[in-house]
Design a protein around this motif. Sequence first.
Motif, mmCIF file in Angstrom:
data_model
loop_
_atom_site.group_PDB
_atom_site.id
_atom_site.type_symbol
_atom_site.label_atom_id
_atom_site.label_comp_id
_atom_site.label_asym_id
_atom_site.label_seq_id
_atom_site.Cartn_x
_atom_site.Cartn_y
_atom_site.Cartn_z
ATOM 1 N N GLU A 118 8.886 11.146 9.450
ATOM 2 C CA GLU A 118 10.216 10.526 9.445
ATOM 3 C C GLU A 118 10.150 9.020 9.676
ATOM 4 O O GLU A 118 9.419 8.551 10.546
ATOM 5 N N PRO A 119 10.921 8.234 8.899
ATOM 6 C CA PRO A 119 11.005 6.796 9.166
ATOM 7 C C PRO A 119 11.809 6.565 10.449
ATOM 8 O O PRO A 119 12.968 6.961 10.528
ATOM 9 N N VAL A 120 11.181 5.955 11.438
ATOM 10 C CA VAL A 120 11.806 5.763 12.739
ATOM 11 C C VAL A 120 12.128 4.290 12.974
ATOM 12 O O VAL A 120 13.241 3.934 13.321
ATOM 13 N N HIS A 131 1.260 12.995 -2.866
ATOM 14 C CA HIS A 131 1.784 11.682 -2.463
ATOM 15 C C HIS A 131 2.201 11.695 -0.995
ATOM 16 O O HIS A 131 2.884 12.615 -0.549
ATOM 17 N N CYS A 132 1.760 10.701 -0.268
ATOM 18 C CA CYS A 132 1.994 10.517 1.173
ATOM 19 C C CYS A 132 1.181 11.490 2.030
ATOM 20 O O CYS A 132 1.224 11.415 3.251
ATOM 21 N N LYS A 133 0.436 12.390 1.409
ATOM 22 C CA LYS A 133 -0.443 13.297 2.157
ATOM 23 C C LYS A 133 -1.899 12.835 2.036
ATOM 24 O O LYS A 133 -2.686 12.970 2.966
ATOM 25 N N LYS A 134 -2.246 12.280 0.887
ATOM 26 C CA LYS A 134 -3.591 11.758 0.649
ATOM 27 C C LYS A 134 -3.738 10.341 1.223
ATOM 28 O O LYS A 134 -4.836 9.901 1.555
ATOM 29 N N VAL A 168 3.625 3.902 5.886
ATOM 30 C CA VAL A 168 3.401 4.233 4.475
ATOM 31 C C VAL A 168 3.872 5.655 4.187
ATOM 32 O O VAL A 168 4.597 5.909 3.223
ATOM 33 N N CYS A 169 3.461 6.583 5.027
ATOM 34 C CA CYS A 169 3.809 7.989 4.787
ATOM 35 C C CYS A 169 5.305 8.248 4.934
ATOM 36 O O CYS A 169 5.861 9.091 4.224
ATOM 37 N N SER A 170 5.962 7.507 5.814
ATOM 38 C CA SER A 170 7.370 7.775 6.109
ATOM 39 C C SER A 170 8.306 7.512 4.933
ATOM 40 O O SER A 170 9.427 8.025 4.913
ATOM 41 N N HIS A 171 7.859 6.751 3.935
ATOM 42 C CA HIS A 171 8.775 6.498 2.813
ATOM 43 C C HIS A 171 8.958 7.731 1.934
ATOM 44 O O HIS A 171 9.843 7.770 1.090
ATOM 45 N N GLY A 172 8.129 8.746 2.165
ATOM 46 C CA GLY A 172 8.273 9.993 1.411
ATOM 47 C C GLY A 172 9.019 11.072 2.170
ATOM 48 O O GLY A 172 9.059 12.236 1.749
ATOM 49 N N TYR A 173 9.659 10.700 3.283
ATOM 50 C CA TYR A 173 10.327 11.678 4.138
ATOM 51 C C TYR A 173 11.398 12.463 3.384
ATOM 52 O O TYR A 173 12.259 11.890 2.717
ATOM 53 N N LEU A 203 0.799 -1.234 0.000
ATOM 54 C CA LEU A 203 0.000 0.000 0.000
ATOM 55 C C LEU A 203 0.831 1.283 0.000
ATOM 56 O O LEU A 203 0.262 2.376 0.019
ATOM 57 N N HIS A 204 2.154 1.183 -0.063
ATOM 58 C CA HIS A 204 2.976 2.385 0.137
ATOM 59 C C HIS A 204 2.725 3.484 -0.884
ATOM 60 O O HIS A 204 2.881 4.656 -0.568
ATOM 61 N N ASP A 205 2.325 3.138 -2.095
ATOM 62 C CA ASP A 205 2.061 4.149 -3.130
ATOM 63 C C ASP A 205 0.575 4.248 -3.477
ATOM 64 O O ASP A 205 0.224 4.652 -4.583
ATOM 65 N N VAL A 206 -0.299 3.906 -2.543
ATOM 66 C CA VAL A 206 -1.734 3.841 -2.840
ATOM 67 C C VAL A 206 -2.266 5.149 -3.441
ATOM 68 O O VAL A 206 -3.152 5.131 -4.292
ATOM 69 N N ASP A 207 -1.706 6.278 -3.048
ATOM 70 C CA ASP A 207 -2.214 7.575 -3.520
ATOM 71 C C ASP A 207 -1.438 8.137 -4.710
ATOM 72 O O ASP A 207 -1.807 9.174 -5.259
ATOM 73 N N PHE A 208 -0.370 7.480 -5.131
ATOM 74 C CA PHE A 208 0.552 8.089 -6.100
ATOM 75 C C PHE A 208 -0.041 8.253 -7.500
ATOM 76 O O PHE A 208 0.161 9.277 -8.151
ATOM 77 N N GLU A 209 -0.763 7.248 -7.983
ATOM 78 C CA GLU A 209 -1.244 7.317 -9.370
ATOM 79 C C GLU A 209 -2.247 8.454 -9.577
ATOM 80 O O GLU A 209 -2.143 9.198 -10.536
ATOM 81 N N LYS A 210 -3.199 8.591 -8.679
ATOM 82 C CA LYS A 210 -4.246 9.608 -8.852
ATOM 83 C C LYS A 210 -3.879 10.979 -8.277
ATOM 84 O O LYS A 210 -4.384 12.000 -8.739
#
Length: 194
Positions: A101-103, A68-71, A89-94, A56-63
């Motif tokens: 942040e990825p912790v 990305h990572c905010k939606k 999921v969101c942390s991969h766009g840090y 699911l890490h890029d679930v919002d990327f296509e649309k």
Amino acid sequence: MRECPDREKALALLRKYNSEPFHIQHALTVEGVMRWFAGALGYGEDADFWAEVGLLHDVDFEKWPEEHCKKAPELLAEIGCPDALIHAVCSHGYGICCDVEPVEEMEKVLFAADELTGLIGAAARMRPSKSCKDMELSSLKKKFKDKKFAAGCSRDVIRTGAERLGWELDELLEKTLEAMRSCEDAVAEGMAAL
């Protein structure tokens, strides 16, 4: 053991917002890579959680590429994803598109491996076999050093990912290559089933 929605719900959500075969294949690849890393790093009991974060890490990327990572949190809430999964999921766009942040080690692995799977996939497509199963680390390192090859795959993000994990770059390259070998057939089957 961490909770996550069942895979059918996760896959349905991915397909609801992603129709490009390239994006689906990338999601399935990162799912398999994350599952491999969970086992390899001693988190086997959380392998489903790691895999679902990858799926699911890029679930919002296509649309919504500009969001990305905010939606993503809004979309992931549709299937009741726990906060830990949403954060991961969101942390991969840090530092790229968000400030989450990825912790945890799993988040650092996702950050490091996501971009690298794209580079390995592009290198595999150039091979006569169209596979990463017969790819040597030395061959991957040559592709990594060639800035013109798969120019969209940020070498800086990959290097930063290795540093965050406390790994040498070669260790990240080797492990991610091994992870992709392990799931290549399953990804092909998953794509054929769609």
